[in-house]
Write an enzyme that holds these catalytic residues in place. Structure first.
Site, PDB file in Angstrom:
ATOM      1  N   GLU A  42       0.861  -1.190   0.000  1.00 42.14           N
ATOM      2  CA  GLU A  42       0.000   0.000   0.000  1.00 42.14           C
ATOM      3  C   GLU A  42       0.891   1.231   0.000  1.00 42.14           C
ATOM      4  O   GLU A  42       1.713   1.413   0.894  1.00 42.14           O
ATOM      5  CB  GLU A  42      -0.920   0.001   1.221  1.00 42.14           C
ATOM      6  N   ASP A  89      -5.594  -4.703  -6.566  1.00 45.87           N
ATOM      7  CA  ASP A  89      -6.837  -4.065  -6.148  1.00 45.87           C
ATOM      8  C   ASP A  89      -6.604  -2.592  -5.852  1.00 45.87           C
ATOM      9  O   ASP A  89      -7.165  -2.039  -4.913  1.00 45.87           O
ATOM     10  CB  ASP A  89      -7.410  -4.773  -4.916  1.00 45.87           C
ATOM     11  N   ASP A 142       5.354   1.685  -3.634  1.00 50.33           N
ATOM     12  CA  ASP A 142       4.641   1.497  -4.895  1.00 50.33           C
ATOM     13  C   ASP A 142       4.584   0.008  -5.250  1.00 50.33           C
ATOM     14  O   ASP A 142       5.577  -0.712  -5.097  1.00 50.33           O
ATOM     15  CB  ASP A 142       5.343   2.283  -6.006  1.00 50.33           C
TER      16      ASP A 142
END
Length: 291
Positions: free
Chosen positions: A95, A139, A121
Site C-alpha cells: 500500500e 486491487d 509502490d
C-alpha cells in the site's frame, strides 16, 4: 479546512500525500473514500464487505487445496486481506499510502496479525521480487481510476515472475459493461504474459457500471469444484456463483496491448470515473447524507 464530524457521520477526514481520505458512517455501514471515490464499504455489525467484488475475489482460493501465500496490491479498508487471513492464508500487502493503512486499522478492524503491510509502490515491490506468491491480487483500481503503470505488459511480466508455477493473478477492474474496451485491452495485455485469461463479471445487466475480476495464469483456470449455489441472492455465495456461472474467455485477437510506451488507460477510464462518482453521490443523497 473541513474537519471530522462524527455526529453527522464523517468519522475522519485527512489529506495525505496521495489524496483526500474520508471515513463515512451511515447506520451500520462504513465507507472509505479516496478523492471522492469509494474504495471500501463494510457492515460494521459483522465486518462484512458491502462490495460484491470482494466476495468474488475469494474464487482464486479454490484453485488450491490448502491455504498458501497471497500478495495484495492496494489495501483500501482491508476487506480482501481480512477474507484471506480468515481462511488461513499468509497475506502480504503493498500500500503506497501509510494513511490508508492507519485508517484501515482504526476504522475497519484490520489487525496487525492479519496482514504484513509494506508502504511502497506496487510495481517497485514486484520489481524487487524475492517472494513467491500463489495468488497476487491487484486491487489498487478504485472508482474507475487505474494506476497506469500497474496494467502494462511489462508490469504483468513482473507479476508473473513473482508467482509460483501454479499461481494466479487476479485483477479488480471497474467498467461500463462486461465487454468494455478497458476489459478487453487489459485482457489482451495479460494474455501476452499468461497462457490463460478468464473474466468473472459482476454487474447486472451486462451493460451497466460494475466490477470485473480478471484472472490470469499459466495453469488451467477451471476450478476443481464449482462454487456452491445458495438461494439468497444477496449472500457472498451468490455473488461468487453468479460471477462463475457467467465467466467467459475474452476475445483478444487484434486487440492492442498496453505497454509502458503506449498506455491510453487514463483517457478510457474518465467516463467510468465520472459514472462511478455520480452513482455514489446519488446513493448517499438518497440516504440524506450531508457530507
Amino acid at each position: 479546512a473541513e474537519t471530522a464530524d462524527p455526529d453527522a457521520g464523517l468519522l475522519a477526514i485527512e489529506q495525505s500525500a496521495y489524496g483526500e481520505l474520508r471515513v463515512l458512517q451511515d447506520g451500520p455501514e462504513r465507507f472509505l473514500l479516496i478523492d471522492g471515490g469509494a474504495h471500501t464499504g463494510v457492515d460494521t455489525t459483522l465486518w462484512e464487505s458491502l462490495f460484491e467484488y470482494v466476495n468474488v475475489m475469494d474464487i482464486p482460493r479454490g484453485y488450491f487445496d490448502r491455504p498458501k501465500r497471497m500478495l495484495l496490491v492496494g489495501l483500501g479498508g482491508g476487506s480482501v486481506a481480512k477474507n484471506y487471513a480468515r481462511n488461513g492464508w499468509t497475506v502480504d500487502v503493498v500500500e503506497i499510502d501509510p494513511a490508508v493503512t492507519r485508517l484501515a486499522r482504526r476504522y475497519f478492524a484490520l489487525r496487525d496479525d492479519e496482514a504484513r503491510v509494506f508502504h511502497e509502490d506496487g510495481r517497485q515491490y514486484l520489481r524487487r521480487g524475492g517472494e513467491a506468491y500463489d495468488i497476487i491480487i491487484l486491487d489498487a483500481f478504485g472508482s474507475g481510476s487505474i494506476p497506469f503503470h500497474l496494467i502494462t505488459s511489462e508490469s504483468f511480466a513482473r507479476a508473473r515472475e513473482c508467482l509460483s508455477p501454479e499461481g494466479v493473478l487476479a485483477v479488480n477492474l471497474q467498467s461500463i459493461g462486461w465487454h468494455d474496451t478497458i476489459v478487453t485491452t487489459i485482457a489482451a495485455t495479460a494474455r501476452r504474459q499468461f497462457a490463460n485469461v478468464l473474466v468473472l463479471p459482476i454487474a447486472e445487466p451486462p451493460n451497466q457500471l460494475g466490477n470485473i475480476v480478471l484472472l490470469a495464469a499459466d495453469r488451467s483456470l477451471e476450478l476443481p469444484e464449482e462454487p456452491p449455489r445458495p438461494q439468497d441472492r444477496f449472500s457472498p455465495e451468490y455473488h461468487r456463483a453468479h460471477a462463475w456461472d457467467n465467466r467467459f474467455v475474452p476475445r483478444t485477437e487484434g486487440v492492442p496491448v498496453i505497454t509502458d510506451d503506449r498506455n491510453p488507460i487514463d483517457l478510457w477510464t474518465e467516463r467510468v470515473n465520472l459514472r462511478s462518482r455520480q452513482e455514489l453521490h446519488d446513493y448517499f443523497r438518497a440516504r440524506g447524507a450531508t457530507w
